[in-house]
Design a protein around this motif. Structure first.
Motif, PDB file in Angstrom:
ATOM      1  N   ALA A 231       0.819  -1.222   0.000  1.00  0.00           N
ATOM      2  CA  ALA A 231       0.000   0.000   0.000  1.00  0.00           C
ATOM      3  C   ALA A 231       0.848   1.264   0.000  1.00  0.00           C
ATOM      4  O   ALA A 231       0.340   2.353  -0.317  1.00  0.00           O
ATOM      5  CB  ALA A 231      -0.939  -0.003   1.203  1.00  0.00           C
TER       6      ALA A 231
ATOM      7  N   GLU B 257      -3.342   1.766  -5.582  1.00  0.00           N
ATOM      8  CA  GLU B 257      -4.585   1.191  -6.098  1.00  0.00           C
ATOM      9  C   GLU B 257      -4.650   1.290  -7.617  1.00  0.00           C
ATOM     10  O   GLU B 257      -4.998   0.323  -8.302  1.00  0.00           O
ATOM     11  CB  GLU B 257      -5.783   1.893  -5.458  1.00  0.00           C
ATOM     12  CG  GLU B 257      -7.115   1.268  -5.845  1.00  0.00           C
ATOM     13  CD  GLU B 257      -8.263   1.784  -5.000  1.00  0.00           C
ATOM     14  OE1 GLU B 257      -9.409   1.786  -5.512  1.00  0.00           O
ATOM     15  OE2 GLU B 257      -8.030   2.172  -3.837  1.00  0.00           O
TER      16      GLU B 257
ATOM     17  N   LEU C 204      -2.548  -4.128  -0.350  1.00  0.00           N
ATOM     18  CA  LEU C 204      -3.803  -4.125  -1.088  1.00  0.00           C
ATOM     19  C   LEU C 204      -3.913  -5.424  -1.868  1.00  0.00           C
ATOM     20  O   LEU C 204      -2.930  -5.894  -2.449  1.00  0.00           O
ATOM     21  CB  LEU C 204      -3.869  -2.949  -2.067  1.00  0.00           C
ATOM     22  CG  LEU C 204      -3.603  -1.541  -1.528  1.00  0.00           C
ATOM     23  CD1 LEU C 204      -3.810  -0.510  -2.640  1.00  0.00           C
ATOM     24  CD2 LEU C 204      -4.486  -1.235  -0.332  1.00  0.00           C
TER      25      LEU C 204
ATOM     26  N   GLU D 218       0.649  -2.200   5.513  1.00  0.00           N
ATOM     27  CA  GLU D 218      -0.606  -2.499   4.830  1.00  0.00           C
ATOM     28  C   GLU D 218      -0.348  -2.955   3.399  1.00  0.00           C
ATOM     29  O   GLU D 218       0.541  -2.453   2.722  1.00  0.00           O
ATOM     30  CB  GLU D 218      -1.497  -1.253   4.822  1.00  0.00           C
ATOM     31  CG  GLU D 218      -2.909  -1.529   4.315  1.00  0.00           C
ATOM     32  CD  GLU D 218      -3.812  -0.311   4.374  1.00  0.00           C
ATOM     33  OE1 GLU D 218      -4.861  -0.383   5.016  1.00  0.00           O
ATOM     34  OE2 GLU D 218      -3.443   0.728   3.766  1.00  0.00           O
TER      35      GLU D 218
ATOM     36  N   ILE E 293     -11.002  -3.684  -4.252  1.00  0.00           N
ATOM     37  CA  ILE E 293      -9.792  -3.664  -3.425  1.00  0.00           C
ATOM     38  C   ILE E 293     -10.101  -4.018  -1.979  1.00  0.00           C
ATOM     39  O   ILE E 293     -11.033  -3.476  -1.370  1.00  0.00           O
ATOM     40  CB  ILE E 293      -9.126  -2.271  -3.468  1.00  0.00           C
ATOM     41  CG1 ILE E 293      -8.669  -1.934  -4.891  1.00  0.00           C
ATOM     42  CG2 ILE E 293      -7.945  -2.193  -2.490  1.00  0.00           C
ATOM     43  CD1 ILE E 293      -7.517  -2.771  -5.399  1.00  0.00           C
ATOM     44  N   ASP E 294      -9.313  -4.956  -1.420  1.00  0.00           N
ATOM     45  CA  ASP E 294      -9.300  -5.252   0.017  1.00  0.00           C
ATOM     46  C   ASP E 294      -8.002  -4.705   0.606  1.00  0.00           C
ATOM     47  O   ASP E 294      -6.938  -4.819  -0.013  1.00  0.00           O
ATOM     48  CB  ASP E 294      -9.350  -6.766   0.277  1.00  0.00           C
ATOM     49  CG  ASP E 294     -10.712  -7.354  -0.020  1.00  0.00           C
ATOM     50  OD1 ASP E 294     -11.718  -6.734   0.374  1.00  0.00           O
ATOM     51  OD2 ASP E 294     -10.770  -8.441  -0.627  1.00  0.00           O
ATOM     52  N   ARG E 295      -8.092  -4.139   1.808  1.00  0.00           N
ATOM     53  CA  ARG E 295      -6.910  -3.638   2.505  1.00  0.00           C
ATOM     54  C   ARG E 295      -6.645  -4.534   3.712  1.00  0.00           C
ATOM     55  O   ARG E 295      -7.539  -4.788   4.509  1.00  0.00           O
ATOM     56  CB  ARG E 295      -7.118  -2.193   2.962  1.00  0.00           C
ATOM     57  CG  ARG E 295      -7.194  -1.209   1.803  1.00  0.00           C
ATOM     58  CD  ARG E 295      -7.447   0.220   2.264  1.00  0.00           C
ATOM     59  NE  ARG E 295      -7.411   1.141   1.136  1.00  0.00           N
ATOM     60  CZ  ARG E 295      -6.315   1.763   0.725  1.00  0.00           C
ATOM     61  NH1 ARG E 295      -5.166   1.593   1.376  1.00  0.00           N
ATOM     62  NH2 ARG E 295      -6.356   2.566  -0.322  1.00  0.00           N
TER      63      ARG E 295
END
Length: 324
Positions: free
Chosen positions: A154, A160, A210, A208, A199-201
């Motif tokens: 991330a 993203e 993604l 972090e 998108i999942d974080r």
């Protein structure tokens, strides 16, 4: 317990609407089936917020978590076997996995208790799993799968956009969604894709990350729970951690990895009498002969870069909490 025995017990308990927990290995050779799982603590689990984990238990923390990965040369050997299969057209997408040796004073139990993940599983003295990836859910006559393909730190600038616009990652995701659609078409009707590439974080001990997921769904007919085992086993092994087409891809995996995966990349799940939820066993630490290994992998296509794939499998070696 054999995979066939587990399947039959899932059918029987599903038809009777009796809760159970099950797990099966990647090779579909062994597993476990536990009736009334909330009443036991031999195997600890959490599935979608349902858990048998005792509260307020003091578990020792660790402080050491050092990775000793396979060498670039060893990964290159595996990668080249896969690439040859891709060049021949025997596979379009293959999930290649490795085992990273760990030096740690964490216990499997300690990792399990501190893990923050929607799907957790602890088989004492064998392995701990803290998976972010759903296998299938069944509720109100609908079966849904959520393939997860595409990972990025991330902290990367405009992460993203970078992951969503990456050509290789996009092609890989299209392929896996198509595979899951074909899988669900074997057991369900009116298969569709309600969500595509969202998108999942995830918070990890490395920071972090993604991950890119999609949702694929279909309609089940009749009393689906009386054939729950048939439905689930008809979809195994999970497409997201094998590849497409499955039969020839599995042959390449065996030649490249040269060892059984065991429970790693198998599936486990919980039936509460009204609905079914399950996960793919990724984010997985196993204990063998007193040593610890973190199993991780990534999808390989004809456009994959070996060095980038090597780095990705190492980036996935983490503890599922934000501090050690």
């Amino acid at each position: 317990m054999t995979a066939n025995e587990i399947k039959e017990r899932m059918n029987l308990s599903g038809g009777r609407r009796e809760p159970f927990l099950f797990g099966v290995d990647f090779e579909l050779t062994k597993g476990f089936f536990i009736p009334s799982p909330l009443q036991q603590q031999d195997i600890l689990f959490e599935v979608g917020g349902v858990t048998n984990v005792p509260e307020n238990k003091n578990v020792p923390r660790g402080g050491v978590f050092e990775r000793h990965p396979v060498s670039r040369e060893e990964y290159e050997r595996k990668f080249n076997v896969v690439r040859q299969g891709l060049m021949r057209g025997d596979s379009f997408l293959l999930n290649l996995t490795v085992a990273t040796a760990l030096e740690t004073d964490w216990t499997l139990e300690g990792i399990f208790y501190r893990a923050r993940s929607p799907y957790r599983l602890l088989v004492p003295d064998e392995f701990v799993c803290f998976s972010p990836e759903i296998f299938v859910r069944i509720k109100d006559g609908v079966i849904s799968s959520f393939p997860m393909k595409g990972t990025i730190d991330a902290r990367v600038l405009d992460a993203e956009r970078v992951i969503l616009e990456d050509y290789k990652e996009r092609a890989e995701h299209y392929t896996i969604v198509d595979l899951i659609r074909n899988d669900l078409n074997r057991v369900a009707e009116r298969v569709r894709v309600p969500r595509f590439r969202y998108i999942d974080r995830l918070g990890t001990s490395n920071g972090e990350i993604l991950q890119v997921s999609s949702e694929v769904a279909g309609d089940l007919t009749g009393d689906c729970f009386s054939r729950l085992g048939d439905i689930v086993f008809g979809l195994l092994p999970a497409g997201s951690i094998s590849g497409a087409p499955k039969p020839s891809t599995l042959n390449i995996i065996a030649r490249a990895e040269k060892e059984p995966r065991g429970y790693y990349t198998g599936v486990f799940g919980y039936f509460d009498g009204e609905g079914f939820d399950s996960a793919v066993m990724i984010r997985f630490i196993e204990q063998r002969d007193g040593k610890f290994y973190f199993r991780s992998g990534g999808g390989i296509t004809i456009n994959s870069d070996r060095e980038a794939e090597y780095k990705e499998v190492l980036e996935k070696v983490y503890l599922p909490f934000c501090d050690n």
